[in-house]
Design an enzyme around this catalytic site. Structure first.
Site, PDB file in Angstrom:
ATOM      1  N   ASP A  50      -3.003  85.048 111.846  1.00 47.39           N
ATOM      2  CA  ASP A  50      -1.836  85.761 112.391  1.00 47.39           C
ATOM      3  C   ASP A  50      -1.093  86.508 111.284  1.00 47.39           C
ATOM      4  OD1 ASP A  50      -1.564  85.607 115.172  1.00 47.39           O
ATOM      5  OD2 ASP A  50      -0.865  83.528 115.089  1.00 47.39           O
TER       6      ASP A  50
ATOM      7  N   GLN B 272      -0.190  79.156 119.292  1.00 49.61           N
ATOM      8  CA  GLN B 272       0.447  80.003 120.299  1.00 49.61           C
ATOM      9  C   GLN B 272       1.959  79.760 120.331  1.00 49.61           C
ATOM     10  OE1 GLN B 272      -1.028  82.496 122.092  1.00 49.61           O
ATOM     11  NE2 GLN B 272       1.060  82.961 122.708  1.00 49.61           N
TER      12      GLN B 272
ATOM     13  N   LYS C 285      -7.682  85.315 124.486  1.00 51.65           N
ATOM     14  CA  LYS C 285      -8.134  85.296 123.084  1.00 51.65           C
ATOM     15  C   LYS C 285      -9.456  84.538 122.978  1.00 51.65           C
ATOM     16  CE  LYS C 285      -3.580  85.351 121.041  1.00 51.65           C
ATOM     17  NZ  LYS C 285      -2.566  84.541 120.389  1.00 51.65           N
TER      18      LYS C 285
END
Ligand code: NAP
Length: 275
Positions: free
Chosen positions: A86, A60, A16
């Site tokens: 997200d 994460q 990422k």
């Protein structure tokens, strides 16, 4: 934010950061060690929420087990919804349900992008989503509904799943079981989106799914593991369109993280963000 040293998480986070940097954004990794407490994690989230230079926060998953069973929910709930790229925050989920989305979960968003770019019609079509998780199945169903598909959501308690799946014009598999969707789940010509990412390390599983001489068998012989989706490889013969694993939904998910980051930055810059 990365807590602990889960090897898969290290790979995801590295990828990422690389992708975000390639796109010209500044990415910073904030690490917490595996023994960090939930309170320390929440404190870091609050610091990043308050930092005007930061538009996007990614935590994460999974968090270290020691933080407790509800740690993920509490940490995701603590992220400023305006920086929640997200799309997991209940505020953003609520906006999605009301069809006024800003930041939507990246994997389902990527699936919609695939369908739209390939010119696959959704309006009036029957879409079947297998899986009802908060991060894939449910938002996927909502996005299809908002594009005027007629949507059925299936899960582990669904009776007669193959027969229901077989009525789908668009079939989305987000189950987490390798090769679960076999050809008898698929109407000939249907569009099949394979969200699953499963790592096979058992030779018997690889032999069950892939014929001798196939590339996956060769890859397994070389590396001792192979990535497979939730859709059986034989589905390729009857689907009208399908997404490969790897190289299908995965890269689109990362692309949607970037899109959400730009959206979050724009909304904050123009004063239109949540809060
Ligand atoms: P999850 O939270 O474990 O949810 C799996 C869903 O599948 C649940 O709703 C479960 O039903 C259903 N299910 C399990 N076994 C079933 C069965 N035998 N028949 C019917 N339904 C069944 O998983 P997830 O987070 O949604 O992820 C699904 C897959 O997508 C995983 O392989 C994951 O690695 C992958 N994934 C990929 C990406 C990407 O970027 N490509 C992103 C996220 C996830 P119940 O609700 O009844 O338990």
């Amino acid at each position: 934010m990365l807590a602990g040293t889960n090897p898969a998480s290290e790979v995801y986070v590295r990828n990422k950061i690389k992708t975000v940097a390639t796109a010209g954004c500044r990415a910073e990794l904030f690490r917490l060690d595996g023994s960090a407490t939930l309170e320390q994690t929440l404190a870091l989230v609050r610091t990043l929420n308050a930092d005007e230079a930061i538009d996007a926060i990614l935590v994460q998953s999974p968090l270290p087990e020691g933080m407790g069973t509800d740690a993920e929910q509490r940490v995701f709930d603590a992220i400023d919804p305006a920086k929640d790229v997200d799309g997991f925050h209940p505020y953003n989920v609520g906006l999605l349900v009301q069809k006024r989305p800003a930041l939507v979960a990246c994997t389902p968003l990527g699936c919609i992008e695939l369908l739209e770019r390939e010119g696959i019609p959704m309006k009036g079509k029957h879409a079947v989503v297998i899986g009802r998780s908060d991060i894939v199945g449910k938002p996927m169903a909502m996005l299809l509904l908002h594009r005027d598909a007629t949507v059925t959501i299936c899960h582990s308690r669904t009776a007669g799943l193959p027969a229901i799946a077989k009525t789908a014009d668009i079939l989305v598999a987000a189950v987490g079981r390798p090769g679960f969707v076999t050809p008898d789940f698929v109407k000939p010509g249907a569009t099949v989106i394979d969200v699953g990412i499963n790592t096979l390390t058992a030779e018997a599983e690889v032999t069950r799914l892939f014929p001798e001489g196939s590339r996956k068998r060769a890859a397994f012989a070389e590396k001792g593991s192979v990535l497979v989706g939730d859709v059986h490889p034989d589905v390729e013969q009857i689907a009208g369109a399908f997404t490969p694993v790897p190289g299908g939904v995965g890269p689109l998910t990362v692309a949607m993280v970037l899109r959400n980051t730009v959206t979050a930055a724009e909304l904050r810059a123009t004063g239109k963000a949540a809060n």
